[in-house]
Design a protein around this motif. Structure first.
Motif, mmCIF file in Angstrom:
data_model
loop_
_atom_site.group_PDB
_atom_site.id
_atom_site.type_symbol
_atom_site.label_atom_id
_atom_site.label_comp_id
_atom_site.label_asym_id
_atom_site.label_seq_id
_atom_site.Cartn_x
_atom_site.Cartn_y
_atom_site.Cartn_z
ATOM 1 N N LYS A 360 -7.626 74.618 32.587
ATOM 2 C CA LYS A 360 -6.623 73.560 32.567
ATOM 3 C C LYS A 360 -7.254 72.193 32.870
ATOM 4 C CE LYS A 360 -2.744 76.486 34.051
ATOM 5 N NZ LYS A 360 -1.697 76.681 35.076
ATOM 6 N N GLY A 361 -6.643 71.156 32.290
ATOM 7 C CA GLY A 361 -7.005 69.785 32.638
ATOM 8 C C GLY A 361 -8.282 69.274 32.026
ATOM 9 N N CYS A 362 -8.832 69.945 31.037
ATOM 10 C CA CYS A 362 -10.076 69.456 30.424
ATOM 11 C C CYS A 362 -9.845 68.113 29.729
ATOM 12 C CB CYS A 362 -10.607 70.475 29.414
ATOM 13 S SG CYS A 362 -11.292 71.949 30.174
ATOM 14 N N ILE A 363 -10.824 67.240 29.804
ATOM 15 C CA ILE A 363 -10.747 65.926 29.163
ATOM 16 C C ILE A 363 -11.730 65.830 28.001
ATOM 17 C CG2 ILE A 363 -11.020 63.439 29.515
ATOM 18 C CD1 ILE A 363 -10.252 63.884 32.451
ATOM 19 N N PHE A 364 -12.984 66.215 28.228
ATOM 20 C CA PHE A 364 -13.972 66.140 27.144
ATOM 21 C C PHE A 364 -15.223 66.910 27.537
ATOM 22 C CE2 PHE A 364 -15.726 63.114 30.039
ATOM 23 C CZ PHE A 364 -17.083 63.064 29.767
ATOM 24 N N VAL A 365 -16.039 67.207 26.548
ATOM 25 C CA VAL A 365 -17.440 67.581 26.732
ATOM 26 C C VAL A 365 -18.226 66.768 25.714
ATOM 27 C CG1 VAL A 365 -19.178 69.383 26.451
ATOM 28 C CG2 VAL A 365 -17.053 69.886 27.672
ATOM 29 N N HIS A 366 -19.230 66.070 26.183
ATOM 30 C CA HIS A 366 -20.044 65.215 25.304
ATOM 31 C C HIS A 366 -20.712 66.052 24.223
ATOM 32 C CE1 HIS A 366 -23.300 62.491 24.089
ATOM 33 N NE2 HIS A 366 -22.541 61.509 24.567
ATOM 34 N N ALA A 367 -20.901 65.437 23.068
ATOM 35 C CA ALA A 367 -21.527 66.145 21.950
ATOM 36 C C ALA A 367 -22.934 66.614 22.286
ATOM 37 C CB ALA A 367 -21.563 65.245 20.717
ATOM 38 N N GLY A 368 -23.579 65.947 23.241
ATOM 39 C CA GLY A 368 -24.912 66.358 23.666
ATOM 40 C C GLY A 368 -24.903 67.485 24.677
ATOM 41 N N GLY A 369 -23.724 67.814 25.193
ATOM 42 C CA GLY A 369 -23.607 68.928 26.121
ATOM 43 C C GLY A 369 -24.103 68.665 27.532
#
Length: 400
Positions: A360-369
């Motif tokens: 729950k509550g995820c906002i993002f994960v950068h494309a570079g990880g």
């Protein structure tokens, strides 16, 4: 000469105005800038505190007073002996010392301490030259517990033998304080060693440089010497200006390390020691505040505290009160991570990421990880835990 010097000092002091006073960081001693000192036939008065100023000359007792002498070479000056003289001037026994710039052996023999001239290195006699053919000393050769193998200049020699006392005077830390030893190492590695290397002609790397750097401290000191075609080749005024510039810069660096760098180290150290309270794996750190520079400290503390399992993630709040999970890089100068966030999460945002990850509550994960965000601390921690679980099941996720 001393009486004349005192009279001239009093005269100059009465001419000081508030416009000549600039502030120094409160956490660093102002000893260097609150005194006058004789340099041959003139006085160096660089700064005075307002509440010490007076229109009346102060009475100075000169009876039984012996002025110590610091010897160094005359002519073209360099950053190493300027810095060495600055260091010595911070010590009580040399705070009012006269700096004798000469190559005359007879005059040097009368000096209490000699730096960068004389062809002799003998700490028992306070002789600190590095130009003799037989000299090859480094910090490591003189102090085997230290790692640096750059050949020492007069700056490094004086710092090695007097640096802890200098830092104790300027920082108000005790010489046996663990923090002072950390500062001692940091300031050699990030200030003095460069001066040693430049003066001894040691390149940072093999091969030809792609571009030139002309604004180092050593270069700026060099530019204070008279130009080759100047009518006057007098170096005394330039040496005085170099002493002030080098001193200002060292004090500023010391203040930064003491008031900003050291507190960051303490934050990271506390987080490392409490890491098992955050997650049983011991591979996740939590910082109560964001913005703390942690990478350099983490790598150093892992070695110092003998952390067996490398730490993989750090958690911290951002400026909006949300939380970040950031991967620990494999080293200070690489974009490779010890463990990156899962490939399938990268570039996905918000609700789609929460559905994909089951968190729950995820906002993002950068494309570079290398970094991700969640609305809560618990959510960010769960993102780290899930990544550790995936890595345990599928080691191929590894570092990337």
């Amino acid at each position: 000469m001393w009486v004349a010097c005192v009279s001239l000092f009093a005269l100059k002091l009465t001419k000081f105005t508030s416009s000549s006073i600039t502030s120094r960081p409160a956490s660093v001693s102002r000893r260097l800038f609150s005194r006058g000192s004789c340099f041959n036939s003139f006085v160096y008065v660089t700064r005075a505190e307002p509440h010490y100023m007076s229109s009346q000359p102060k009475r100075v007792c000169t009876e039984n007073m012996t002025v110590k002498k610091i010897g160094t070479h005359n002519g073209t000056f360099h950053c190493d002996e300027v810095l060495a003289c600055f260091f010595l001037r911070q010590l009580p026994e040399y705070s009012s010392a006269e700096i004798i710039r000469t190559r005359d052996p007879a005059q040097l023999a009368k000096c209490d301490i000699v730096v960068d001239v004389g062809g002799e290195f003998d700490p028992k006699k306070h002789r600190y030259d590095h130009h003799q053919r037989t000299f090859a000393e480094t910090f490591n050769s003189l102090c085997p517990e230290k790692p640096w193998v750059t050949k020492l200049s007069s700056a490094g020699l004086v710092y090695l033998h007097f640096g802890r006392r200098v830092l104790a005077q300027l920082s108000q830390l005790k010489e046996d304080d663990r923090q002072l030893e950390v500062l001692y190492d940091k300031l050699y590695e990030n200030f003095v060693e460069e001066v040693d290397a430049v003066d001894n002609g040691i390149s940072q790397y093999d091969g030809e440089a792609r571009y030139s750097i002309s604004t180092t401290l050593s270069a700026r000191v060099s530019h204070l010497n008279p130009r080759w075609n100047s009518t006057s080749q007098d170096t005394e005024e330039g040496f005085k200006n170099a002493l002030k510039m080098v001193g200002d810069e060292f004090l500023d660096r010391l203040d930064f390390y003491k008031s900003s760098w050291l507190p960051a180290r303490e934050v990271v150290e506390e987080a490392v020691k409490k890491r098992h309270q955050i997650d049983p794996s011991g591979e996740v750190l939590l910082f109560p505040e964001g913005g703390c520079p942690w990478k350099e400290h983490l790598f150093a503390l892992e070695k110092e505290l003998q952390v067996e399992t490398p730490i993989k993630f750090v958690l911290y709040p951002d400026q909006n009160g949300q939380w970040r999970v950031q991967c620990v890089p494999a080293g200070l100068n690489t974009f490779q991570n010890r463990l990156s966030l899962p490939e399938e999460w990268r570039g996905v945002r918000d609700e789609a990421l929460s559905e994909l990850s089951g968190i729950k509550g995820c906002i993002f994960v950068h494309a570079g990880g290398f970094i991700g965000g969640n609305k809560t601390q618990e959510g960010a921690l769960e993102m780290a835990r899930r990544t550790l679980q995936v890595a345990a099941q599928y080691p191929a996720n590894g570092s990337s």
